[in-house]
Design a protein around this motif. Structure first.
Motif, PDB file in Angstrom:
ATOM      1  N   SER A   1      -6.130  -6.895 -20.877  1.00 30.87           N
ATOM      2  CA  SER A   1      -5.826  -6.028 -22.092  1.00 30.87           C
ATOM      3  C   SER A   1      -4.388  -5.948 -22.532  1.00 30.87           C
ATOM      4  CB  SER A   1      -6.401  -4.663 -22.000  1.00 30.87           C
ATOM      5  OG  SER A   1      -7.751  -4.747 -21.440  1.00 30.87           O
ATOM      6  N   ARG A   2      -4.101  -6.248 -23.697  1.00 32.54           N
ATOM      7  CA  ARG A   2      -2.684  -6.101 -24.153  1.00 32.54           C
ATOM      8  C   ARG A   2      -2.507  -5.035 -25.123  1.00 32.54           C
ATOM      9  NH1 ARG A   2      -2.695 -12.077 -23.417  1.00 32.54           N
ATOM     10  NH2 ARG A   2      -1.934 -12.339 -21.163  1.00 32.54           N
ATOM     11  N   PHE A   3      -1.403  -4.264 -25.014  1.00 31.16           N
ATOM     12  CA  PHE A   3      -1.237  -3.224 -25.842  1.00 31.16           C
ATOM     13  C   PHE A   3      -0.277  -3.325 -26.950  1.00 31.16           C
ATOM     14  CE2 PHE A   3      -2.892  -1.515 -21.748  1.00 31.16           C
ATOM     15  CZ  PHE A   3      -4.081  -1.037 -22.190  1.00 31.16           C
ATOM     16  N   LEU A   4      -0.188  -3.142 -28.021  1.00 30.59           N
ATOM     17  CA  LEU A   4       0.751  -3.487 -29.328  1.00 30.59           C
ATOM     18  C   LEU A   4       1.336  -2.181 -29.934  1.00 30.59           C
ATOM     19  CD1 LEU A   4      -1.502  -6.348 -30.817  1.00 30.59           C
ATOM     20  CD2 LEU A   4       0.277  -6.590 -29.059  1.00 30.59           C
ATOM     21  N   ASP A   5       2.393  -2.432 -30.736  1.00 31.51           N
ATOM     22  CA  ASP A   5       2.904  -1.669 -31.818  1.00 31.51           C
ATOM     23  C   ASP A   5       3.055  -0.235 -31.260  1.00 31.51           C
ATOM     24  OD1 ASP A   5       2.371  -3.803 -33.494  1.00 31.51           O
ATOM     25  OD2 ASP A   5       0.591  -3.065 -34.081  1.00 31.51           O
ATOM     26  N   TRP A   6       4.316  -0.063 -30.602  1.00 26.68           N
ATOM     27  CA  TRP A   6       4.792   1.195 -29.926  1.00 26.68           C
ATOM     28  C   TRP A   6       5.504   2.108 -31.244  1.00 26.68           C
ATOM     29  CZ3 TRP A   6       2.619   2.722 -25.614  1.00 26.68           C
ATOM     30  CH2 TRP A   6       1.919   1.759 -24.865  1.00 26.68           C
ATOM     31  N   SER A   7       5.626   1.632 -32.563  1.00 28.56           N
ATOM     32  CA  SER A   7       6.576   2.412 -33.243  1.00 28.56           C
ATOM     33  C   SER A   7       6.467   4.047 -33.127  1.00 28.56           C
ATOM     34  CB  SER A   7       6.090   2.092 -34.720  1.00 28.56           C
ATOM     35  OG  SER A   7       6.380   0.618 -34.886  1.00 28.56           O
ATOM     36  N   ASP A   8       5.418   4.649 -33.228  1.00 23.58           N
ATOM     37  CA  ASP A   8       5.033   5.903 -33.167  1.00 23.58           C
ATOM     38  C   ASP A   8       5.062   6.686 -31.699  1.00 23.58           C
ATOM     39  OD1 ASP A   8       4.187   4.700 -35.434  1.00 23.58           O
ATOM     40  OD2 ASP A   8       2.808   6.506 -36.046  1.00 23.58           O
ATOM     41  N   SER A   9       5.586   5.965 -30.860  1.00 25.71           N
ATOM     42  CA  SER A   9       5.476   6.566 -29.405  1.00 25.71           C
ATOM     43  C   SER A   9       6.335   7.567 -29.064  1.00 25.71           C
ATOM     44  CB  SER A   9       5.570   5.118 -28.407  1.00 25.71           C
ATOM     45  OG  SER A   9       6.972   4.649 -28.683  1.00 25.71           O
ATOM     46  N   SER A  10       6.023   8.387 -28.047  1.00 24.13           N
ATOM     47  CA  SER A  10       7.088   9.318 -27.554  1.00 24.13           C
ATOM     48  C   SER A  10       6.484   9.769 -26.503  1.00 24.13           C
ATOM     49  CB  SER A  10       6.824  10.707 -28.564  1.00 24.13           C
ATOM     50  OG  SER A  10       5.456  11.197 -28.659  1.00 24.13           O
ATOM     51  N   VAL A  11       7.299  10.537 -25.678  1.00 24.78           N
ATOM     52  CA  VAL A  11       7.235  11.253 -24.283  1.00 24.78           C
ATOM     53  C   VAL A  11       6.343  12.480 -24.862  1.00 24.78           C
ATOM     54  CG1 VAL A  11       7.975  12.392 -22.467  1.00 24.78           C
ATOM     55  CG2 VAL A  11       9.046  10.333 -23.222  1.00 24.78           C
ATOM     56  N   ALA A  12       5.270  12.583 -24.358  1.00 24.66           N
ATOM     57  CA  ALA A  12       4.035  13.713 -24.811  1.00 24.66           C
ATOM     58  C   ALA A  12       3.076  13.824 -23.886  1.00 24.66           C
ATOM     59  CB  ALA A  12       3.722  13.352 -26.226  1.00 24.66           C
ATOM     60  N   PRO A  13       2.221  14.662 -23.813  1.00 22.70           N
ATOM     61  CA  PRO A  13       0.976  15.074 -23.239  1.00 22.70           C
ATOM     62  C   PRO A  13       0.215  13.535 -23.198  1.00 22.70           C
ATOM     63  CG  PRO A  13       1.122  16.811 -24.303  1.00 22.70           C
ATOM     64  CD  PRO A  13       2.196  16.104 -24.966  1.00 22.70           C
ATOM     65  N   PRO A  14      -0.139  12.702 -22.396  1.00 17.03           N
ATOM     66  CA  PRO A  14      -0.583  11.301 -22.565  1.00 17.03           C
ATOM     67  C   PRO A  14      -1.962  11.378 -22.886  1.00 17.03           C
ATOM     68  CG  PRO A  14      -0.543  12.002 -20.044  1.00 17.03           C
ATOM     69  CD  PRO A  14       0.342  13.161 -20.923  1.00 17.03           C
ATOM     70  N   PHE A  15      -2.898  12.284 -22.917  1.00 14.15           N
ATOM     71  CA  PHE A  15      -4.370  12.425 -23.139  1.00 14.15           C
ATOM     72  C   PHE A  15      -4.315  12.223 -24.482  1.00 14.15           C
ATOM     73  CE2 PHE A  15      -6.006  14.965 -19.122  1.00 14.15           C
ATOM     74  CZ  PHE A  15      -5.393  13.976 -18.300  1.00 14.15           C
ATOM     75  N   PHE A  16      -3.285  12.622 -25.533  1.00 18.02           N
ATOM     76  CA  PHE A  16      -3.337  12.727 -26.834  1.00 18.02           C
ATOM     77  C   PHE A  16      -3.758  11.287 -27.210  1.00 18.02           C
ATOM     78  CE2 PHE A  16      -0.109  16.217 -27.702  1.00 18.02           C
ATOM     79  CZ  PHE A  16      -1.062  17.297 -27.275  1.00 18.02           C
ATOM     80  N   SER A  17      -3.158  10.145 -26.502  1.00 17.91           N
ATOM     81  CA  SER A  17      -3.587   8.954 -26.849  1.00 17.91           C
ATOM     82  C   SER A  17      -5.077   8.402 -27.139  1.00 17.91           C
ATOM     83  CB  SER A  17      -3.006   7.807 -25.913  1.00 17.91           C
ATOM     84  OG  SER A  17      -1.725   7.655 -25.951  1.00 17.91           O
TER      85      SER A  17
END
Length: 439
Positions: free
Chosen positions: A338-354
Motif C-alpha cells: 500500500s502506498r499513501f499519497l497527497d499530504w497537502s492537508d496533513s497536520s499533527v492531530a488526533p490520528p483516528f480522524f483519518s
C-alpha cells in the motif's frame, strides 16, 4: 445531462482570442467528451485540442462551471495557453480582440468580455499564469538527469486547480509525477521526502524537491487505487499499514513540526469551533451554504463537540500525523504493498480522524461486504492496543468520528478557503463536512 467545455485560447500577446467557424458563426471552441471527468482533470482537453484543432496548448485553469437545470446542460469554461505561432493557428481559425465581441454568439460574449477585463490582472497562482510550464519543464529535466532518469516521451499535464498542478512524465525508469502546491500546503514536499525516507515501502520514492517553490517529483506509486479493490483484505492491510506509520510517528512529532506540518490539536479544534459557529456569513455562503435550521443544529451540537474534545484529551492517546484528505482514492495498491499519497492537508492531530474518508468510501466500494466498516475500524485499531484494550479504543474511536468532520471542516474554514484566490473551487467542502457532522 450534457457537458460542454468552452475554451478561451489567447494568442501569445494575450490581445486576441482564437475562434473557430461553426455553421457560419465564429465561436469559442467547444468540446464534448463521452467520458465524465472531474473539472480539475485537464489532460483530455489538451489532447482533444491537439487532435481536433491541431494546436499545442496547456490548460491554465477552469474559470467557471455553470449548471443549467432546465436544459440539463453544464458548461465549463477553461482558459488555455497557446504554444504554436499565431500564423499557424490563423490557418485553422480566426483571432478577435475585445472590440469584436459582437462576432460571437450572444451566450459567449459575456464569457470573453470578462476574460478581457481581467487579462492584465495576473493570478497569484503560478500555474494559472502563461509561461509557467516552460519554467517547470526546465527544472524537471534537470531533476530527472540528476536522478538518472531520461525522458522517453512528452511531459503531459494531468490536473490544474488552485490546490495543485500535476504533470506526468514517461522515463526510461518508469513514469514519474511532478506536483506543485501553493504556499498554504507548503509543507507537503518536505514532509513527503521525510516520510519516503522513513517509510520507503509505504511512500513513493521522492526524486527531487524544491521546498521554497512547493515542487515535488515522485516515482509512480502503483497502478491500482484501493477504491477499485473488491476484496476487503486489501483495505484492512492498507489501514493497518497506515496506523503502523502513524504509531511510529507519535515518537517523532518534533520532526514533523520541523518540516512545517501544522499543529491541529485540541486547542486549535476548540478555538476554531468557537469562531465557526459565530460566523453566520461564512456558514451561509455559496450555493450549498447551510440553512438557518442547520446553523441552529450546529449551535445545539456545540457542547457535545466540546465534551468530545475533552474526552480525547484525557484518553492519553498521543497525537500523530493526520492525513487531512485520506480516502480510498489516495491509496495506491502495488501487489501486496500500500502506498499513501497527497499530504497537502496533513497536520499533527488526533490520528483516528483519518478514518473518516476510508469508512465513508467503504459504503460504496465494499457494499457487498456486510460488516465492512467495523472490520476496517478494528484492523486500524489493532495497531494501537499498546495504549488501551480494543474495547476502549472502539469507544474512543466513536468519539473521534464525531469530531472528524469538524476537524476537516475547520481545515477549510481556517486554512484553505482564506488562502484561495478562486474560492469557488473549494467552497462547497465546508458545508459538505458540516452536514456530515450534523447527520
Amino acid at each position: 445531462m450534457s457537458t460542454v467545455y468552452t475554451l478561451i485560447i489567447p494568442n501569445t500577446t494575450r490581445t486576441g482570442v482564437f475562434l473557430v467557424l461553426r455553421e457560419q458563426q465564429w465561436i469559442l471552441p467547444e468540446l464534448t467528451f463521452e467520458q465524465q471527468y472531474f473539472w480539475q482533470v485537464v489532460g483530455q482537453i489538451n489532447e482533444a485540442v491537439r487532435e481536433r484543432l491541431g494546436l499545442e496548448v496547456t490548460t491554465l485553469r477552469c474559470r467557471s462551471i455553470v449548471h443549467d437545470a432546465p436544459s440539463a446542460r453544464t458548461e465549463l469554461v477553461y482558459e488555455l495557453e497557446y504554444h504554436n505561432s499565431t500564423e499557424f493557428a490563423t490557418s485553422r481559425g480566426h483571432w478577435i480582440g475585445p472590440e469584436a465581441l459582437d462576432e460571437l454568439p450572444l451566450a459567449q460574449r459575456p464569457i470573453l468580455a470578462a476574460w478581457f477585463e481581467e487579462v492584465d490582472r495576473p493570478s497569484r497562482v503560478p500555474w494559472y499564469r502563461p509561461g509557467w510550464r516552460d519554467t517547470i519543464l526546465s527544472w524537471l529535466n534537470t531533476a530527472l538527469n540528476q536522478s538518472g532518469h531520461m525522458l522517453t516521451g512528452a511531459v503531459e499535464q494531468v490536473r490544474s486547480w488552485e490546490r495543485a498542478s500535476l504533470w506526468r512524465a514517461p522515463t526510461n525508469l518508469g513514469v514519474v509525477y511532478f506536483k506543485a502546491v501553493p504556499s498554504m500546503f507548503g509543507h507537503e514536499p518536505a514532509l513527503t521526502a521525510l516520510l519516503a525516507e522513513r517509510f520507503p515501502a509505504l511512500i513513493p520514492s521522492v526524486l527531487a524537491v524544491s521546498a521554497t517553490q512547493g515542487w515535488l517529483l515522485l516515482a509512480d506509486a502503483g497502478h491500482r487505487r484501493l477504491m477499485d479493490e473488491l476484496e476487503i483484505k486489501h483495505w484492512e492491510r492498507a489501514l493497518r499499514d497506515y496506523a503502523g506509520m502513524q504509531l511510529m510517528l507519535t515518537q517523532h512529532v518534533d520532526a514533523l513540526h520541523v518540516v512545517g506540518v501544522p499543529d491541529r490539536g485540541q486547542a486549535w479544534l476548540l478555538s476554531g469551533l468557537e469562531q465557526l459557529v459565530a460566523d453566520t456569513a461564512t456558514l451561509t455562503q455559496g450555493p450549498t451554504g447551510l440553512s438557518h435550521d442547520e446553523i441552529t443544529a450546529l449551535h445545539v451540537l456545540k457542547p457535545a463537540l466540546q465534551t468530545a474534545c475533552t474526552t480525547w484529551e484525557q484518553s492519553g492517546l498521543p497525537l500523530s500525523l493526520e492525513h487531512g484528505d485520506f480516502s480510498a482514492w489516495q491509496i495506491q495498491i502495488d501487489g501486496d504493498t500500500s502506498r499513501f499519497l497527497d499530504w497537502s492537508d496533513s497536520s499533527v492531530a488526533p490520528p483516528f480522524f483519518s478514518l473518516l474518508g476510508p469508512l465513508d468510501d467503504s459504503a460504496s466500494g465494499l457494499a457487498h461486504v456486510p460488516d465492512a466498516a467495523p472490520r476496517l475500524r478494528d484492523a486500524y485499531l489493532s495497531q494501537w492496543t499498546e495504549f488501551a484494550t480494543l474495547h476502549v479504543l472502539q469507544r474512543l474511536f466513536d468519539v473521534t468520528q464525531c469530531l472528524a468532520p469538524l476537524h476537516h471542516a475547520l481545515i477549510y474554514y481556517l486554512d484553505i478557503l482564506p488562502s484561495m484566490e478562486q474560492r469557488w473551487e473549494m467552497e462547497q467542502m465546508l458545508p459538505y463536512y458540516l452536514r456530515m457532522l450534523l447527520i
